[in-house]
Design a protein around this motif. Sequence first.
Motif, short mmCIF file in Angstrom:
data_model
loop_
_atom_site.label_atom_id
_atom_site.label_comp_id
_atom_site.label_asym_id
_atom_site.label_seq_id
_atom_site.Cartn_x
_atom_site.Cartn_y
_atom_site.Cartn_z
N ASN A 208 0.87 -1.17 0.00
CA ASN A 208 0.00 0.00 0.00
C ASN A 208 0.91 1.22 0.00
O ASN A 208 1.75 1.38 0.91
N ILE A 209 0.76 2.05 -1.00
CA ILE A 209 1.58 3.25 -1.08
C ILE A 209 0.67 4.44 -0.83
O ILE A 209 -0.35 4.61 -1.50
N PHE B 157 3.65 2.16 2.81
CA PHE B 157 4.76 3.04 2.47
C PHE B 157 4.24 4.44 2.25
O PHE B 157 3.44 4.70 1.38
N PHE B 158 4.70 5.36 3.12
CA PHE B 158 4.29 6.76 3.00
C PHE B 158 5.37 7.51 2.24
O PHE B 158 6.56 7.34 2.54
N SER B 159 4.93 8.33 1.27
CA SER B 159 5.91 9.12 0.52
C SER B 159 5.26 10.38 -0.05
O SER B 159 4.07 10.42 -0.33
N ALA C 233 6.19 5.60 -7.80
CA ALA C 233 6.23 4.92 -9.08
C ALA C 233 7.20 3.76 -9.05
O ALA C 233 6.90 2.67 -9.54
N ALA C 234 8.38 4.01 -8.45
CA ALA C 234 9.38 2.97 -8.36
C ALA C 234 8.85 1.77 -7.58
O ALA C 234 9.08 0.62 -7.96
N LEU D 161 -2.33 2.27 -4.55
CA LEU D 161 -1.85 3.63 -4.35
C LEU D 161 -2.98 4.46 -3.75
O LEU D 161 -4.05 4.55 -4.31
N ILE D 162 -2.70 5.03 -2.64
CA ILE D 162 -3.69 5.91 -2.01
C ILE D 162 -3.11 7.30 -2.04
O ILE D 162 -2.02 7.54 -1.48
#
Lengths: 422, 1053
Positions: free
Chosen positions: B26-27, B1030-1032, B1039-1040, B1050-1051
């Motif tokens: 989960n991004i 994964f928080f960014s 994307a990577a 993708l949230i």
Amino acid sequence: MRAFKFVHGADLHLDSAFSGVGRVSEDLQKRLRSAVLTAFAKMVDLCLEERVDFVLLAGDIYDSNRTTLWSQRFLREQLLRLANAGIFVYMIHGNHDPMSEQSFDLAWPDNVVRFGSECAESVALVKDGVELAQIVGMSYRNADEPQDLSALYSPSSQAPYTIGLLHASVDGLGGQDNYSPTSLAQLVAKPFNYWALGHVHKPQILFQDAHCTVAYSGSMQGLSPVENGPRGVFLVSVDANGQTTSEFVSLADVIWETIQVSIADLSSMEGLLDTIEDRLDDLSENYLGSGVMATIQLVGRGGLHSALQQSEVLAEILESLRGRCSSFSREFVYPHRILVSTRRNIDLDRVSQSYPFMGEFLEVASQAPSSELKGRLAEALKPLFCHPKARRYLTHLTDGELSSLLEEAKLLALDMMLGEEQ
Amino acid sequence: MWIREIDIEGFGTWARQRFQLEPDLNIILGPNEAGKSTLLHFIRSVLFGFERRGQASRYEPLSGETHGGRVLLQLDNDSYVVERIGGVSGPSSGRVTIVDSQGARFGEEMLPNLLGGVTKELFYSIFAFGLWELEQLDSLSRAEVNGIIFSAGIDTPVPIVQVEQALQKEADELFRKGASKPVINQGLLKLEELYQEIQDLANQPREYREAVRERDNLLADIETTVRQLRSLRSGLAWAYTLASAWETWQAWQKVRVELENFPAVESFPVQGEMRLEELLQRLAEQKTSLQQQEALLAEREGLLAEIPHGMILAEHRTEVLDLAERRSAFLQNMDRCKKQAGKVAECRKTVEQRLAALGNGWTQERVQAMQSGLEMKETVRSMKARLQELEEPVRSRKVRLQEAAAKVQESIEQVTNLEKKIRSLSERIHSLNPSTYDYEDRRKAFNKFRSSSEEIRTLEAQRDHLRESIAALEHQMSGLPLESLFGTRFQRQLMGLVGFGIAVLLMAALLGFLNYRSSGLALGAVGGTLAFIGLGMRVLLNGQTRQERQRLQNKRKEVETQLQERKSDYQVVVMKIEKVQGKAASAATICFGHSEPADEEIWTCQQALDEEKQLRTRLQILQDELDGAREKREKAEEERKRAETQVFEAERTMADALDQWKSWLTDHGLAANLTPDGALEVLDGVMSALDAVRKCEEEETAQSVLEEQIDAYCRRVNRLRELFGENPVSPDSAAEAVFDLKSALEEYEKLFTEVKKQRDTVSALREQLQATEGALAHLLQQAGAEDAEDFRRLAAIYMERQKLQRDLRELEVELSSRGAERGFEAICHDLEQTNAEMLEERIKALREQEAELEEMVAQQRTRVGELNQKIASLEQDQRRSSLHFAYDTLQGEMNEASRRWAKLVMAKELVAMTRQRYEKTRQPEVLREASSFFFQMTAGRYQRVFAPLGEQVIRVETADRRYLTVEQLSRGTVEQLYLAMRFALIQEFARRSVILPVIMDDILVDFDPVRLDRTAAVIREMARKHQVLFFSCHPHVAAALLGSGQQGKLIEL
């Protein structure tokens, strides 16, 4: 001859240390500190009650390096009570109160006859113009007395009854060989009717027949948890035929006792507590009127072992048990410490198989004290045992202690590694 | 385990937000301040508790929503909603509620189970970390990480690092080098302190001994000083005594000198001077007195000589005094004599009057002849009494006679009266019944008639009763036939009835038989039955009739017998009636004159008989009274005759007595007609006259006696007067003469006595005077004085000497008392040796010495007190004993603690040794895995991560076999190393416990694109097994991570 009665006591160790007591309440401390004095006062009571003809004190009445004026004063008062009753006290000095360290600051009352350390002296005991007995005695000059003093003792052949007053280690009893070492055979061979011995703290009659009695009266008050059981003096009666009868009279104000409790069949703490309580009740019945300092030794293999490894648990048990002692002014039974000598139910083979690491551990720990192990352990213990203060104020670890501690350490580590795992 | 859903109530900037998550990658992409880190903290906080209040990382909601929220955890097939809500109250970490998919609720204690026992610290640094934590692997204690790293392959139930740590911790709590807090460190310090204190107190015995010695010395000193002081004080006291005695001593010496120089008068009469003056004065007084008394005597003697006839009077003193004594009697006699003459004359007159009263013929002589008057009077009185006595019976008897006569008359009248009454009554009775039968016969006949009539009535009633009884029996008899008609008729009727019944039944049977065979049979049976009953009845009735006949015959016989009896009774009664009727008829004939009286007649007859009976009773009473009256009359007549006789006798006796009286009167010369009372009167007159005569004679005799006495007195007086040559005097003046004589005598005697007394006085005074003169001479002689003047001079000298001697003695006494036990001699001796000035100086010096010594003793005493106090306090001091005790117990405790410490240290050492051996032989798995991750991330630049033995550090090995420490690596590479380490640890944890999600907060920012891609691949690989969040904020990172395959969710925020 005329019949007479005397009291044979020794090793009062006035102001001596109460070792191994641990931290106690103010009240209990007070009681313990006065216990030795109380025991001596009880001896005086006994003498007055029994109207004895004289009293023998076979050394170590006080500890030279620790004696206090307060205790001296008390001792003097008690001796004066005897003086008032016309009872003479014949005493010698032992290794704890040798003549060279004259640290008794008060004047001895006139009824106290002290034997010198130059040679064996003999005193005829005459009462109402009749000689009752002859007493031969000799004090220690120094704390060490490598010479067998009994060899110097020789009574007059005319005496109706002869007593040897001696502070000595008989047949190695009571430690090293620097306390007038002698043998029972030698004592019995001498023409004495009664050997009043001091030095060994456990009361015991070493020998007794129609002509001769050899006895240690022991300490009047137990001075450490090791000196357990009743302590006191011998009340000795000599009849008109010169026959000796001795009766042990317990005087200790506080009695040390150890009770062993096995955890083998116990599954819960409550059960353990109940069992200990029962045993403590037995103690209080056995020693009515006295204070009892009880050591609880837990033994056996059982499920409670792990829990007992935690010092907080032990503290809790003690606290709970001590709830029964509210006052120390009269009789009491105080559980002053718990010794845990229990073992866990560990199947070492199984453990070694299941856990390779533990197999390896057992291998390491069971190595015959190899130099490597010894060296590493010594290094590990250095910070404390080589600490200058510790060297000064703590007792050194003996080899025996070390090996038993090592065994305990092994079991402790195993226990911890296994955790709750059975 | 993975997080399926995040549901925020309020947390920092987040409010009422919900996120659905996937089990793998989960991004969460968002710009700065979009709340990514907040979200990371939200997950951490829900699982491990809010940070403490006041910390920024606590993330209190900014919008005022409820603090906290929930996450939905998915474990295999179960899901749990873990909710943590914060609040003002309650724990700062918040309140946790866990609800499973079945709706069961749990508390916070459930969390460790869900999280596989991961600690907060471990989770924060390994499972949910940001860039900061990544760089600071130190945030986790190195030991813990190392432990995890190195014990990764050690399979003990309790991690070996934990064991070592626990042992070390416990040991450190007991003792740690250089520390101060651990038990033994503290204990050692305390022991040292105690030891020091004990050492400090070790001097106590020495102090004590010194104190005792000093005190004893001082006490001896004090004793000496006190002795000195005592002797000094006695010297001082003596000096004071001498000083105070000084003046006395001087006075004494002066007196002594004076006395020595004084003339000697050793003895002198006691009180001599006074006595001398007394004697002189007495002498003068006595002389004067004598002169006076002598003059008085002379005067008295002259007066005595002047009295006339003094001597003669004195000679006849007795006679004069006797006369004077009798003088009053004489004067009385004179008076009485005169009165007596009057009395005599009066008596003569009385005699004459009384004689005259008696009548003529009565003279004094005749009266004197009647000397026996009294006797006569007595005789007259007795005679009078006798006459009166005799009169009384005469009178009383006459009265009785009269009474008797009256009685006789009365009884005669009574008899006559009764006779008349009887007569009239007899006539009346007679008129009542003229029958020939007397009363008694008639009465009996009447009674008989009455009783017979009664009997007849009774018998007739009996007869009637019998007659009725007979009639009844006859009637009964006629009612009893010989055979019973009633029984026969009844039997006959019954038989008829039965016969009829049978006939009917036979008819019926016949009919039944024709028509219905069966019912005919029944009727036949009924008919047979009835016939049988009829037969039975007949037999029964026959039996009954025979019995009744027998009973009736018996009854008839009985009635016949009774009838016969009644008839014979009846005959008897009839005959009786006839007989009684006969008797009644004869009685009636007597009563009524015929045999059959009517009822009225019978009643009249009854009345008449009753009346006659009453009259006859009254007649009888009257007859009895008449008889009584006649008897009384005869008795009264007899009485009258007796009374007449008695009257006659009394009258004759009276006549005899009167004759006697008359003859007595005549005999005594008195008139014969005198009654006794008259005679008595005459005699009284005679007696009275006779009394008067006698009295007259007596008075005359008395007068002559008095006259004789008066004459005798006068003669004696005149005889005396003759001696003085004086004329006789008459009786009238005799008394006066006697008075004069007596007066003269008394005066003479008085004077004579006085003279005599005076003479005695004078002679006594002369004697006294002589005695006084003698005493004076003696006194003078005693004093050795020639005269009074000389005497006085000597007395003065003697007195002065006496005074001096007294003074001397007093002074000596005073000196003695001052000298006290030393005495007079000593004090005099010492005083002789000194003087006042010397004494004063001596006192001064001694007092100074005294003060010095006192001061010294006081100081010594104070010191003794101090020492005593010190000794007592040392004796009482229990500090040492208490310190010893404390030391001993602490030492014991420390010994025990040191043993425990040794045990712990050895245990730990044993474990460590084993571990080291183990590490030597087996490469820890975790490092191998970390090496693999690191190799991938660095694209083969580094090929191994390892921890050398005995060093708790990590080193890396490059592809070209260089060994580098962490410090030698670039920042990015360190991050990659630590990430690789974390991933290895995560896998190790998963092997040992549970699979936990991994949450990373923008940790790839420092990675170059190649390593980013490599690492992203590793993360994607990781996400196959573990959920990854994964928080960014970098889209390229996102994307990577997503990679070419676009795996993962993708949230975007």
